[in-house]
Design a protein around this motif. Structure first.
Motif, PDB file in Angstrom:
ATOM      1  N   GLU A 213       3.620   7.859  -1.244  1.00  0.00           N
ATOM      2  CA  GLU A 213       3.559   7.131   0.021  1.00  0.00           C
ATOM      3  C   GLU A 213       3.392   5.632  -0.207  1.00  0.00           C
ATOM      4  O   GLU A 213       3.990   4.811   0.482  1.00  0.00           O
ATOM      5  CB  GLU A 213       2.414   7.672   0.881  1.00  0.00           C
ATOM      6  CG  GLU A 213       2.738   8.985   1.569  1.00  0.00           C
ATOM      7  CD  GLU A 213       3.944   8.885   2.489  1.00  0.00           C
ATOM      8  OE1 GLU A 213       3.997   7.941   3.312  1.00  0.00           O
ATOM      9  OE2 GLU A 213       4.848   9.724   2.370  1.00  0.00           O
ATOM     10  N   LYS A 214       2.591   5.286  -1.193  1.00  0.00           N
ATOM     11  CA  LYS A 214       2.389   3.871  -1.517  1.00  0.00           C
ATOM     12  C   LYS A 214       3.688   3.251  -2.024  1.00  0.00           C
ATOM     13  O   LYS A 214       4.047   2.134  -1.642  1.00  0.00           O
ATOM     14  CB  LYS A 214       1.291   3.747  -2.570  1.00  0.00           C
ATOM     15  CG  LYS A 214       0.909   2.313  -2.894  1.00  0.00           C
ATOM     16  CD  LYS A 214      -0.248   2.280  -3.883  1.00  0.00           C
ATOM     17  CE  LYS A 214      -0.610   0.851  -4.255  1.00  0.00           C
ATOM     18  NZ  LYS A 214      -1.718   0.802  -5.246  1.00  0.00           N
ATOM     19  N   LYS A 217       6.208   2.387   0.705  1.00  0.00           N
ATOM     20  CA  LYS A 217       5.926   1.144   1.427  1.00  0.00           C
ATOM     21  C   LYS A 217       6.264  -0.080   0.580  1.00  0.00           C
ATOM     22  O   LYS A 217       6.790  -1.076   1.088  1.00  0.00           O
ATOM     23  CB  LYS A 217       4.450   1.116   1.838  1.00  0.00           C
ATOM     24  CG  LYS A 217       4.081   2.169   2.864  1.00  0.00           C
ATOM     25  CD  LYS A 217       2.591   2.156   3.167  1.00  0.00           C
ATOM     26  CE  LYS A 217       2.230   3.248   4.170  1.00  0.00           C
ATOM     27  NZ  LYS A 217       0.769   3.281   4.433  1.00  0.00           N
TER      28      LYS A 217
END
Length: 265
Positions: A213-214, A217
């Motif tokens: 998820e990091k 982004k």
């Protein structure tokens, strides 16, 4: 307190710096720069053969991947050039059975030894030394194109492994994905980057949801996070560039993306 913070920062920097070399940059594919020699091998069984049109198509895709990688390297002021030879072009290298990648992390990692032996070459290190000398190259990688379906994967060497069996690093690339769609050029480039230390930046058996998820982004178009039919929609992110040797700048937070199967020592 100030001294403690300085020690902590120094430690994290040393951890990051070590990963860029460490035990995972000790095989035939070291830093992804200068002259890279690729040995392409076409593998099939007696029941399902490659035809020349299929082979030519994959060779063209490999060249497309190389051009993209060269362009990406240039963004980091790194020179990258490729040369290659092909085994199994006129006649497939035949195996009795073909293992299929499933993204389980339990796939066999002895493809290079098995296929080279079947092609008539005894001794991986001897093959490496001879090929490097004849082609005056800095890195040697093997691309094993396998007839049929499967999840492609790469076999990187660690200095903890048997050198004779695993020092030659290579990628297993299946003709089609499990959904019958033909392999994308982006997958070829993705797997080549793995040989030089790149980490997957999507959820896998070894990569966490949090890290994935990091990465989404930070680097939405990273080739280590996703693949696309159009490889030119993708790029090599800063972490991957560092891991493969395109930059010397290590950041302490890179460590949070380390997959579970990539130990430091």
């Amino acid at each position: 307190m100030k001294q403690l913070l300085l020690i902590s920062f120094w430690f994290m920097t040393q951890v990051a710096t070590a990963q860029s070399v460490g035990i995972w940059r000790s095989g035939s594919a070291k830093e992804f720069r200068n002259k890279v020699f690729t040995v392409v091998l076409f593998v099939s069984t007696e029941d399902d053969n490659w035809n020349i049109k299929e082979k030519d198509g994959l060779i063209n895709q490999l060249h497309e991947a190389e051009i993209w990688l060269k362009n990406q390297a240039e963004h980091y002021s790194v020179s990258l050039k490729f040369a290659s030879s092909i085994l199994g072009y006129d006649q497939d290298i035949k195996l009795a059975a073909l293992k299929r990648g499933t993204a389980s992390g339990k796939e066999p990692v002895d493809w290079v030894s098995v296929v080279l032996k079947q092609a008539g070459y005894a001794g991986n290190v001897k093959f490496y030394n001879k090929t490097m000398a004849e082609n005056n190259c800095d890195n040697l990688q093997l691309i094993i194109f396998v007839k049929g379906k499967g999840t492609s994967y790469s076999m990187a060497y660690s200095s903890k492994m048997n050198k004779e069996l695993y020092f030659l690093e290579g990628s297993v690339l299946y003709e089609k994905y499990w959904n019958d769609e033909k392999i994308y050029t982006a997958t070829i480039a993705h797997e080549l980057l793995h040989l030089y230390g790149a980490w997957d930046l999507y959820k896998t058996f070894a990569q966490s949801d949090e890290a994935a998820e990091k990465a989404k982004k930070l680097w939405p178009q990273s080739i280590m996070r996703m693949v696309s039919y159009d490889i030119n929609e993708l790029n090599v992110d800063e972490l991957t560039a560092w891991l493969v040797g395109w930059t010397d700048t290590a950041k302490n937070w890179y460590e949070s993306f380390r997959p579970a199967n990539k130990e430091l020592h």
